[in-house]
Design a protein around this motif. Structure first.
Motif, short mmCIF file in Angstrom:
data_model
loop_
_atom_site.label_atom_id
_atom_site.label_comp_id
_atom_site.label_asym_id
_atom_site.label_seq_id
_atom_site.Cartn_x
_atom_site.Cartn_y
_atom_site.Cartn_z
N PRO A 167 0.81 -1.31 -0.10
CA PRO A 167 0.06 -0.20 0.07
C PRO A 167 0.96 1.35 0.00
N ALA A 168 0.49 2.12 -0.82
CA ALA A 168 1.20 3.47 -0.91
C ALA A 168 1.19 4.27 0.45
N ARG A 169 2.42 4.57 0.99
CA ARG A 169 2.49 5.34 2.35
C ARG A 169 2.23 6.78 2.09
N PRO A 170 1.48 7.52 2.98
CA PRO A 170 1.32 8.93 2.99
C PRO A 170 2.80 9.48 2.79
N PRO A 171 3.06 10.69 2.21
CA PRO A 171 4.18 11.34 1.97
C PRO A 171 4.56 12.03 3.44
N ASP A 172 5.94 12.10 3.64
CA ASP A 172 6.33 12.77 4.73
C ASP A 172 5.88 14.28 4.67
N PRO A 173 5.74 14.93 5.92
CA PRO A 173 5.34 16.23 6.03
C PRO A 173 6.54 17.09 5.70
N VAL A 174 6.26 18.35 4.92
CA VAL A 174 7.15 19.11 4.42
C VAL A 174 7.72 20.05 5.40
N SER A 175 8.90 19.95 5.67
CA SER A 175 9.64 20.99 6.85
C SER A 175 9.53 22.18 6.29
N ASP A 176 9.85 23.00 7.31
CA ASP A 176 9.84 24.70 6.85
C ASP A 176 11.21 25.01 6.22
N ASP A 177 12.49 24.25 6.20
CA ASP A 177 13.48 24.11 5.51
C ASP A 177 13.41 24.01 4.04
N ASP A 178 12.46 22.96 3.96
CA ASP A 178 12.37 22.44 2.64
C ASP A 178 11.45 23.48 1.70
N ILE A 179 10.52 24.23 2.39
CA ILE A 179 9.81 25.15 1.98
C ILE A 179 10.55 26.25 1.68
N ARG A 180 11.60 26.76 2.59
CA ARG A 180 12.22 28.00 2.30
C ARG A 180 13.49 27.75 0.74
N LEU A 181 14.08 26.44 1.10
CA LEU A 181 14.70 25.97 -0.06
C LEU A 181 13.96 26.13 -1.42
N PHE A 182 12.87 25.56 -1.54
CA PHE A 182 12.03 25.60 -2.57
C PHE A 182 11.66 27.24 -2.99
N HIS A 183 11.35 27.98 -2.41
CA HIS A 183 11.28 29.30 -2.46
C HIS A 183 12.47 30.18 -3.16
N GLU A 184 13.47 29.96 -2.47
CA GLU A 184 14.95 30.42 -2.78
C GLU A 184 15.20 29.86 -4.31
N ALA A 185 14.96 28.66 -4.47
CA ALA A 185 15.44 27.90 -6.05
C ALA A 185 14.37 28.30 -7.09
N ILE A 186 13.08 28.73 -6.63
CA ILE A 186 12.18 29.11 -7.72
C ILE A 186 12.23 30.65 -7.88
N GLY A 187 12.15 31.58 -6.79
CA GLY A 187 12.39 32.85 -6.96
C GLY A 187 11.01 33.33 -6.88
N PRO A 188 10.67 34.60 -7.04
CA PRO A 188 9.47 35.20 -6.78
C PRO A 188 8.21 34.47 -7.73
N VAL A 189 7.24 34.48 -7.09
CA VAL A 189 6.14 33.71 -7.93
C VAL A 189 4.97 34.72 -8.04
N ARG A 190 4.15 34.64 -9.15
CA ARG A 190 2.98 35.51 -9.54
C ARG A 190 1.80 34.55 -9.96
N ARG A 191 0.72 34.78 -9.36
CA ARG A 191 -0.66 34.09 -9.65
C ARG A 191 -1.05 34.31 -11.27
N HIS A 192 -1.34 33.21 -11.85
CA HIS A 192 -1.77 33.19 -13.23
C HIS A 192 -3.00 33.41 -13.27
N VAL A 193 -3.48 34.48 -14.02
CA VAL A 193 -4.77 34.81 -14.24
C VAL A 193 -5.32 34.47 -15.79
#
Length: 187
Positions: free
Chosen positions: A5-31
């Motif tokens: 059975p597929a196991r649920p994904p591990d919770p995303v840590s605050d460090d991973d979220i910060r690293l993601f935003h640093e790698a992607i850069g600013p984000v704007r919502r698509h309209v």
């Protein structure tokens, strides 16, 4: 081979979220400038089957092989409980209610038919049905006493307080050999 059975994904840590935003850069919502699908004018629904049925009935009435005036006069069952508007019975006689279930009482003696009616109507009540049909026959094979099951149906339905009214069915639904019953609505 058994799949695990597929196991649920591990919770995303605050460090991973910060690293993601640093790698992607600013984000704007698509309209989306296109109109959403639910605001497009839809054509009104066309009741095609109803229109076809109505046309078929009209054609059948014009091509009737027998005169409706000669049909089963005086054998009709009809009843409306006190306190209800008379047009309700007229609508029932004209077939304005959809028959939701039916029971065939042919080949039953009075005792078996009585039991079957009680059970059938109890089930109809549990299912929340509003309009049912009891097929009792015209009593053509009855002895001199007349149609036993038909009279039984008439008597039983008049005594039940969950019955608003009843009438002999339209010819296409059994005529005077069946009774359409309108049950009290519990909604």
């Amino acid at each position: 081979m058994r799949k695990r059975p597929a196991r649920p994904p591990d919770p995303v840590s605050d460090d991973d979220i910060r690293l993601f935003h640093e790698a992607i850069g600013p984000v704007r919502r698509h309209v989306d400038d296109t109109a959403p699908a639910n605001t497009i004018d839809k054509p009104a629904p066309e009741p095609r089957q109803f229109l076809l049925d109505e046309a078929r009935v009209r054609d059948e009435l014009l091509d009737m092989p027998i005169d409706p005036g000669e049909m089963e006069v005086g054998e009709e069952l009809s009843y409306l409980r006190d306190g209800y508007r008379p047009d309700l019975l007229k609508r029932l006689k004209r077939g304005h209610f959809s028959i939701e279930d039916e029971i065939d009482l042919h080949q039953m003696n009075a005792e078996v038919a009585r039991s079957a009616i009680v059970e059938f109507m109890g089930e109809a009540k549990r299912r929340g049905l509003h309009c049912i049909k009891l097929i009792h026959g015209k009593g053509l094979r009855s002895r001199a006493g007349g149609p036993v099951i038909k009279r039984l149906v008439d008597r039983m339905l008049r005594q039940r307080d969950d019955v608003v009214g009843f009438a002999s069915a339209r010819s296409e639904h059994g005529g005077t050999g069946a009774t359409v019953v309108l049950l009290r609505y519990r909604g």
